[in-house]
Every structure is written in structure tokens, then in C-alpha cells.
Write a protein that holds these residues in place. Sequence first.
Motif, mmCIF file in Angstrom:
data_model
loop_
_atom_site.group_PDB
_atom_site.id
_atom_site.type_symbol
_atom_site.label_atom_id
_atom_site.label_comp_id
_atom_site.label_asym_id
_atom_site.label_seq_id
_atom_site.Cartn_x
_atom_site.Cartn_y
_atom_site.Cartn_z
ATOM 1 N N ARG A 238 0.818 -1.219 0.000
ATOM 2 C CA ARG A 238 0.000 0.000 0.000
ATOM 3 C C ARG A 238 0.847 1.262 0.000
ATOM 4 O O ARG A 238 0.332 2.356 0.233
ATOM 5 N N GLY A 239 2.146 1.120 -0.235
ATOM 6 C CA GLY A 239 3.010 2.275 -0.376
ATOM 7 C C GLY A 239 3.594 2.822 0.913
ATOM 8 O O GLY A 239 4.223 3.890 0.908
ATOM 9 N N PHE A 240 3.402 2.111 2.032
ATOM 10 C CA PHE A 240 4.005 2.548 3.277
ATOM 11 C C PHE A 240 5.469 2.125 3.337
ATOM 12 O O PHE A 240 5.909 1.233 2.609
ATOM 13 N N THR A 241 6.222 2.760 4.222
ATOM 14 C CA THR A 241 7.656 2.510 4.341
ATOM 15 C C THR A 241 7.961 1.820 5.662
ATOM 16 O O THR A 241 7.121 1.739 6.570
ATOM 17 N N LEU A 242 9.192 1.366 5.789
ATOM 18 C CA LEU A 242 9.632 0.796 7.059
ATOM 19 C C LEU A 242 9.615 1.849 8.168
ATOM 20 O O LEU A 242 9.389 1.512 9.333
ATOM 21 N N SER A 243 9.827 3.100 7.834
ATOM 22 C CA SER A 243 9.713 4.161 8.839
ATOM 23 C C SER A 243 8.300 4.231 9.403
ATOM 24 O O SER A 243 8.108 4.447 10.609
ATOM 25 N N ASP A 244 7.300 4.051 8.535
ATOM 26 C CA ASP A 244 5.918 4.020 9.013
ATOM 27 C C ASP A 244 5.710 2.860 9.983
ATOM 28 O O ASP A 244 5.118 3.025 11.059
ATOM 29 N N VAL A 245 6.185 1.684 9.594
ATOM 30 C CA VAL A 245 6.004 0.494 10.428
ATOM 31 C C VAL A 245 6.684 0.673 11.775
ATOM 32 O O VAL A 245 6.135 0.309 12.822
ATOM 33 N N VAL A 246 7.883 1.238 11.775
ATOM 34 C CA VAL A 246 8.594 1.477 13.032
ATOM 35 C C VAL A 246 7.829 2.451 13.911
ATOM 36 O O VAL A 246 7.760 2.281 15.138
ATOM 37 N N SER A 247 7.240 3.474 13.323
ATOM 38 C CA SER A 247 6.422 4.398 14.119
ATOM 39 C C SER A 247 5.272 3.669 14.794
ATOM 40 O O SER A 247 5.028 3.831 15.992
ATOM 41 N N TRP A 248 4.550 2.848 14.014
ATOM 42 C CA TRP A 248 3.373 2.162 14.557
ATOM 43 C C TRP A 248 3.738 1.100 15.584
ATOM 44 O O TRP A 248 2.965 0.877 16.522
ATOM 45 N N MET A 249 4.868 0.428 15.414
ATOM 46 C CA MET A 249 5.148 -0.781 16.195
ATOM 47 C C MET A 249 6.282 -0.618 17.192
ATOM 48 O O MET A 249 6.548 -1.554 17.970
ATOM 49 N N ALA A 250 6.942 0.525 17.203
ATOM 50 C CA ALA A 250 8.040 0.737 18.152
ATOM 51 C C ALA A 250 7.928 2.091 18.840
ATOM 52 O O ALA A 250 7.678 2.169 20.047
#
Length: 442
Positions: A348-360
Motif C-alpha cells: 500500500r506504499g508505506f515505508t519501514l519508517s511508518d512500520v517502526v512508528s506504529w510498532m516501536a
Amino acid sequence: MDLVVRAARAVTPAGEGPVTLGVEDGRIAVVAPGFVDLPGVRVMALGEDEVLLPGLVDTHVHVNDPGRAEWEGFETATRAAAAGGVTTIVDMPLNSLPPTVEVAALAVKRAVAEGRVHVDVGFWGGAVPGNEGALRALHDEGVFGFKCFLLHSGVDEFPPLDPAGLESAMRELASFGAQLIVHAEDSDAIDAAPDPHGERYADFLSSRPRGAENLAIAHVIETARRTGARAHVLHLSSSDALRQIAGARRDGVALSVETCPHYLSFVAEEIRDGATQFKCCPPIREARNRELLWQGLADGVIETVVSDHSPCTPELKRFDTGDFGLAWGGISSLQLGLPAVWTQARQRGFTLSDVVSWMAANPAAQVGMRHKGRLEPGCDADFCVFAPDETFVVEVAKLAHRNPVSAYDQRPLAGVVRGTWLRGEPVTGGEPRGRLLRRGDC
């Protein structure tokens, strides 16, 4: 430096790029852009296909130990966490015996966990009828907040709060700045819904309607508005509630919200009848609902993604009958959250930075962990090495949690955790080196 890590790709608060990271005494001392000459006792260079991420912070984990350790225990849960790149968990107050609703019960849980955890572990307290006088003492003992239910929790020893009890608990917690985290489904709406028994997933879904979530969340919002308390909505599955959550925030209500990897990964239309490994409460909903939850993340209405790891023995999933009404509700996913979310996010075009924000970073901030969830000087040297382009197929028997049950079994996922470090030392699953955390000390 005790340890120097050189990574061509790393996710820091400044974004993604090459860094040289230095560790001293278990804390990150240096995060330098690019490759710099930084002497270290140990030097680790990541491969070209690897990304350095901060250790994930999972604030919604049911360890069930003591009392129901056959469902899960501290040793197996924290091994599974580390295998999934999670370096900090916060344990829920129910499903263990005794539940964490008074200081004596917290002491029992800490005694059982001491010396057995492979990652750092904090604890939630519980808000149940009759324990209002125990909340301040639990807060002073370092719990990260308090969980309540607005309907039957699934276990009799952790009863729900009625509307008056919710308001009373919120007023008490507001008096000393603690947060209330809420399983928000309305009991009257659930009672009025169709019978959940049977093999058809569609029938189970009808038994937990979106309206039950929407009503309960509205009640939480208005109670938080009146009392000034901090409230957090757990495991959001109804996308209908996003608008009222956003509106409450605009009005100044202290409200946060999470969702879970299973709501972002699975869709009701694809769940087979009798596949009770997919049962959770609130339930996995339709494909359109899933996409709106992703939009809620994009808009910042949903800030965190956590596992709600709620395991049980295979017998409790009632694979013998496939009856959704009888099966235990919960999805085991502690080890799989990062690849599950990344698999969907990158499409969906999200980045690893997005995932790190949500999960860390965001889960750490929600519970006040100042030194967790970021690759930043002063933070604990908790991190994982992640290969985002490597794929694998989940084999449930190879997962580290106690029982071989998971909705992700045989599901292809993208992203492999190749190693996890806690305070600058690799987590091997051998000697447990995790710590028991208290609010304010981490």
C-alpha cells in the motif's frame, strides 16, 4: 564503544539511511549518518539486504502466567517476541491467576517472571468492580496503566465495568494521571446480536457487530470527556469508529487507539467455516473495513499496531467441532507481527519508517517508555536486523510460542528477522537477560 554497528540502511527518527551506531553500557551513545570511523570492542556490519530497526514495543500481550501457563508462559512468550524483533512487551492483567488487580497479585506475577524473560517485560494493572481502592497502589508499584472490559472478558475472575464503574475508575485514574485501556464492545449490543454458535464464520461475525464497538467507543469518549482521564481503545476492528475518534481528539479528549496485525491482514470473506484459529474479539471484518483501517493509519487516527497475542491450547480452539461459539477467542501472533504488517504495508506504499512508528516509537510513547522504540542516543540499545525482501511461509510448529496454533499458519509473508539485540547483546534464547520494567524507570 562496546559495540559498533554499521548499516547501509537503518530506520532512525530522522528517516531511513546509512548509519554508524555506537553502544556503551547497554545504551545507544552515537548515531552518526553514513559510515564513520568509530572504534569498538565489537564491530558488526549489516548485509546489503538488511535493515537496522529499533526493537519493537508490543504493549498488548497475554502471557497467562501463572495459572494458565499451559496456554503460554514467560519463557516461551519472550522467546517468541525476540524471534519477531520485539524487545519489550507489556503483559495484560487477565488470563493469569491471580489477575493483576491488586499489589499482591502483581508481586506474584513478578516473582514468576523474574529470571525467566528473554526481553524486557512491563505489566498492566486491571480495573474491575470493587478494586477502585487498589488502583493508586498498583500505579505506585509501577504498572503502565489499567485495563478494563465493558462486557464479559472470557474469564470469570476478571469481570467487566458497568457505566457507573467505568466513570468511577476514570475519575480515580485521572486524579493521578494514569491511563485506562479499554476493551470496547457494548454488552447490551452483543446480547441482542444473533447466537454465535456454529461453524459458519458469517454467523460469528454477526454475533459481534460493528455497532457494539461503535457504541462502546462513544461511551468511552464521553466518559473521558467528563472525567478528564486518559483513555486508550484496544484492538480497534470497526472502521466506522474512526470518525468519532478523530472528532474526539479535535475536541481535546485524551484518547489514543491501536489496531492489530490480524485486522490489517485477514478479511472475513476468506475465512473458512470451522477455521476457529481466526476467532478473536472483536472479530476480523470485511475487506472494505480492512482498507479503511489502513487509511486510519495513513491519517494518523490509529497510532499503534500491537499483537494482542492471546494464545491457548489447541483443545480450546475446538478444532474438533469448528464451533466459533465454543472456541477460545484469540490469535497467536507475537512472533509474526512485523512481517505480517510489513507484507501488507509495502503493498500500500508505506515505508519501514511508518512500520517502526506504529510498532516501536508510538507504543513506547503511549506507555511513557522514554528509552525504548527509537535508534537515538540515550535510548536502550534494543534493535533487530530485518531482511525486508526475504520471504517465507509460516510453519506453525516452528514458532517459539508454546502451542502450535496460529491463524498465520501456511501464510506467505515478506520480511525475516535475522537477529535481535537487547541492550547491545544478542538474544539467543539461551540465558534470559530481560528485565522487569516499572513505569517511569524506562
